[in-house]
Design an enzyme around this catalytic site. Sequence first.
Site, PDB file in Angstrom:
ATOM      1  N   CYS A 144       2.687  -4.094   5.913  1.00  0.00           N
ATOM      2  CA  CYS A 144       1.855  -3.779   7.072  1.00  0.00           C
ATOM      3  C   CYS A 144       0.899  -4.939   7.370  1.00  0.00           C
ATOM      4  O   CYS A 144       0.632  -5.787   6.516  1.00  0.00           O
ATOM      5  CB  CYS A 144       1.077  -2.485   6.844  1.00  0.00           C
ATOM      6  SG  CYS A 144      -0.203  -2.591   5.576  1.00  0.00           S
ATOM      7  N   HIS A 184     -12.524 -56.022  -4.074  1.00  0.00           N
ATOM      8  CA  HIS A 184     -12.928 -56.904  -5.172  1.00  0.00           C
ATOM      9  C   HIS A 184     -12.085 -58.168  -5.265  1.00  0.00           C
ATOM     10  O   HIS A 184     -12.074 -58.837  -6.292  1.00  0.00           O
ATOM     11  CB  HIS A 184     -12.840 -56.153  -6.505  1.00  0.00           C
ATOM     12  CG  HIS A 184     -11.513 -55.476  -6.722  1.00  0.00           C
ATOM     13  ND1 HIS A 184     -10.371 -56.151  -7.046  1.00  0.00           N
ATOM     14  CD2 HIS A 184     -11.171 -54.166  -6.630  1.00  0.00           C
ATOM     15  CE1 HIS A 184      -9.371 -55.299  -7.170  1.00  0.00           C
ATOM     16  NE2 HIS A 184      -9.823 -54.084  -6.908  1.00  0.00           N
ATOM     17  N   HIS A 188     -43.419 -54.047 -52.953  1.00  0.00           N
ATOM     18  CA  HIS A 188     -43.983 -55.292 -52.438  1.00  0.00           C
ATOM     19  C   HIS A 188     -45.430 -55.445 -52.888  1.00  0.00           C
ATOM     20  O   HIS A 188     -46.256 -54.557 -52.679  1.00  0.00           O
ATOM     21  CB  HIS A 188     -43.916 -55.333 -50.905  1.00  0.00           C
ATOM     22  CG  HIS A 188     -42.520 -55.523 -50.394  1.00  0.00           C
ATOM     23  ND1 HIS A 188     -41.526 -54.626 -50.647  1.00  0.00           N
ATOM     24  CD2 HIS A 188     -41.951 -56.522 -49.669  1.00  0.00           C
ATOM     25  CE1 HIS A 188     -40.398 -55.043 -50.094  1.00  0.00           C
ATOM     26  NE2 HIS A 188     -40.632 -56.207 -49.488  1.00  0.00           N
ATOM     27  N   CYS A 220     -46.627 -56.819 -38.107  1.00  0.00           N
ATOM     28  CA  CYS A 220     -46.464 -56.853 -39.556  1.00  0.00           C
ATOM     29  C   CYS A 220     -45.110 -56.319 -39.980  1.00  0.00           C
ATOM     30  O   CYS A 220     -44.410 -55.667 -39.203  1.00  0.00           O
ATOM     31  CB  CYS A 220     -47.580 -56.066 -40.241  1.00  0.00           C
ATOM     32  SG  CYS A 220     -47.404 -54.272 -40.079  1.00  0.00           S
ATOM     33  N   CYS A 247      10.850 -11.741  -5.014  1.00  0.00           N
ATOM     34  CA  CYS A 247      11.304 -12.590  -3.916  1.00  0.00           C
ATOM     35  C   CYS A 247      10.564 -13.925  -3.930  1.00  0.00           C
ATOM     36  O   CYS A 247       9.357 -13.985  -4.207  1.00  0.00           O
ATOM     37  CB  CYS A 247      11.083 -11.879  -2.584  1.00  0.00           C
ATOM     38  SG  CYS A 247      11.614 -12.834  -1.146  1.00  0.00           S
ATOM     39  N   CYS A 283     -36.461 -57.250 -45.775  1.00  0.00           N
ATOM     40  CA  CYS A 283     -35.452 -57.030 -46.813  1.00  0.00           C
ATOM     41  C   CYS A 283     -34.970 -55.580 -46.868  1.00  0.00           C
ATOM     42  O   CYS A 283     -34.051 -55.278 -47.629  1.00  0.00           O
ATOM     43  CB  CYS A 283     -35.994 -57.429 -48.175  1.00  0.00           C
ATOM     44  SG  CYS A 283     -37.347 -56.363 -48.769  1.00  0.00           S
ATOM     45  N   CYS A 295       0.821  -1.235   0.000  1.00  0.00           N
ATOM     46  CA  CYS A 295       0.000   0.000   0.000  1.00  0.00           C
ATOM     47  C   CYS A 295       0.847   1.273   0.000  1.00  0.00           C
ATOM     48  O   CYS A 295       0.308   2.362  -0.164  1.00  0.00           O
ATOM     49  CB  CYS A 295      -0.943   0.007   1.200  1.00  0.00           C
ATOM     50  SG  CYS A 295      -0.101   0.098   2.809  1.00  0.00           S
ATOM     51  N   CYS A 317      12.843 -13.300   4.393  1.00  0.00           N
ATOM     52  CA  CYS A 317      13.589 -12.460   3.457  1.00  0.00           C
ATOM     53  C   CYS A 317      13.757 -11.035   3.957  1.00  0.00           C
ATOM     54  O   CYS A 317      14.600 -10.277   3.462  1.00  0.00           O
ATOM     55  CB  CYS A 317      12.889 -12.441   2.109  1.00  0.00           C
ATOM     56  SG  CYS A 317      11.167 -11.871   2.219  1.00  0.00           S
ATOM     57  N   CYS A 330     -15.119 -46.919   9.135  1.00  0.00           N
ATOM     58  CA  CYS A 330     -16.554 -46.705   8.872  1.00  0.00           C
ATOM     59  C   CYS A 330     -17.214 -47.985   8.373  1.00  0.00           C
ATOM     60  O   CYS A 330     -18.385 -47.957   7.981  1.00  0.00           O
ATOM     61  CB  CYS A 330     -16.739 -45.593   7.844  1.00  0.00           C
ATOM     62  SG  CYS A 330     -16.138 -46.006   6.185  1.00  0.00           S
TER      63      CYS A 330
END
Length: 556
Positions: free
Chosen positions: A153, A257, A326, A302, A181, A319, A134, A148, A244
């Site tokens: 603040c 498994h 037909h 049918c 840094c 077919c 700031c 470092c 659990c």
Amino acid sequence: MDSEDDARDSADEDFYSGGEAGLALSDDGDADYDFADHDSDDSDDLISHRQQQNYSILSEADIKQHQADDMNRVSTVLSISKSEACALLRSYNWSVSKVHDEWFVDEERVRSAVGLPEKQIEMPNERELTCGICFESCPRESMSAASCGHPFCGVCWRGYISTAINDGPGCLMLRCPDPSCSAAVGQDMIDLLASDEDKGKYDRYLCRSYIEDNRKTKWCPAPGCEYAVEFVVGGGSYDVSCGCSYGFCWNCTEEAHRPVDCSTVSKWILKNSAESENMNWILANSKPCPKCKRPIEKNQGCMHITCTPPCKFEFCWLCLGPWSDHGERTGGFYACNRYEAARQEGAFDDSERRREMAKNSLERYTHYYERWAANQSSRQKALGDLQSLQNDKLEKLSDLQSQPESQLKFIIEAWLQIVECRRVLKWTYAYGYYLPDNEHAKRQFFEYLQGEAESGLERLHQCAEKELQIYLDADCPSKDFNDFRTKLAGLTSKAVSSKSLGGKSKSGKSKAPSASKSGSSTRGMDDGNIWACDQCTFANPRSARSCQVCDHQQHR
């Protein structure tokens, strides 16, 4: 002491990276599974011959204690603060041995990578300092800096830390706000400057990091469970039973498994959820519209099919030719003979072959899936029955039969065995589905073992479910209750041995089922009051004329 710890950690690293210290593998690369060694549910007192657990369950308090112990070890050996030890361990996935190895090889490089300056740099010794964020001048007492020495603040520090924590677990690798840094912002700075809410979040991230970044630990995958599991070198099974009561496989974190390997389980789960089976059903039960190619399912008798709008193409189901062709010359509207002629010419061979293959594949998959799902459903029902029995029915039975609950544990053991056997039997159907078709002898032997196990389990389940109900519904103590005890204990013992179907010995070869020992079900009984069945070796009371398990007649 430290050298011993490092050696143990080094062995752990070999194990979790697939080194020689890991689980023994059979010739086909699968873990050596020995069927009757572990149960996936909370049944520690069920089978006396179980191997020692090769894992430990960690609560949140246990996790924090493990973290503190590791930080103390690193702090003591390297002569650094606990905050710096924490930063080092996070950077090396909480591996104490790796931290030690890297540190003693090149300390300077490790410090640079993690952000730990060799010497603590103090803030300038002035009454007022300028905040680097700031740019306000503030008293030195209200300023703070990481190792470092860059001063900021308190307001800016809290905002910077809060933003980082709210962004997620990345806050564990927080660096100095100065863009040039790379010094680490340690846990001591968080404890000093963050709000209580942010501290709680940071602690949770740190706790999660210890489990999720550490290859030796994993969270229990059960919904809502807060336990973690630490796997220990030297075991022969990946099966884990959490606090659990949920059983899962350490290697793939799917439901337990055994005896099926993880890759088969992965393929089976993917197949159950994939769209491939939908496509197989479409191929087997529908035909594409000759015009728009959309699949159509025939739902009336049918052969005259009309595609849905906007296509509305009319064609013959047999077919796939236009319905306008037909008529009388093709044998009538409902007796198309073009199909047979075309098939004899080979026009439909490929499509019919594909459809037939899809239909066979779907029927085969359905066969195995139905039985897999049925055993899963039965297992869930058995878990519910077991809970009901433990909650109230056992107390009721104790009062009815005038026996203490401690003498009725054989019923609980039977139900725990049913739950475990249902799990094992369920996964044998996934195993059977992926057995190669050309291995006829292996398949025949497997199906024999599977059938024997299923038969024994059904007898046990029926006895525990239906015959037990007779004694629960009784109004007074039953004289033949001890006979029921003997029968149920014997069936439970047989289920234990049958559960070894498909298991592998240490040489990786299949094992034949072993006969149950009659002595295991006759403890506390006079040998003169029992007789062993010649066919199944079950111990029957002397008063029984035929075997209570296989109905084999007693030889007088």
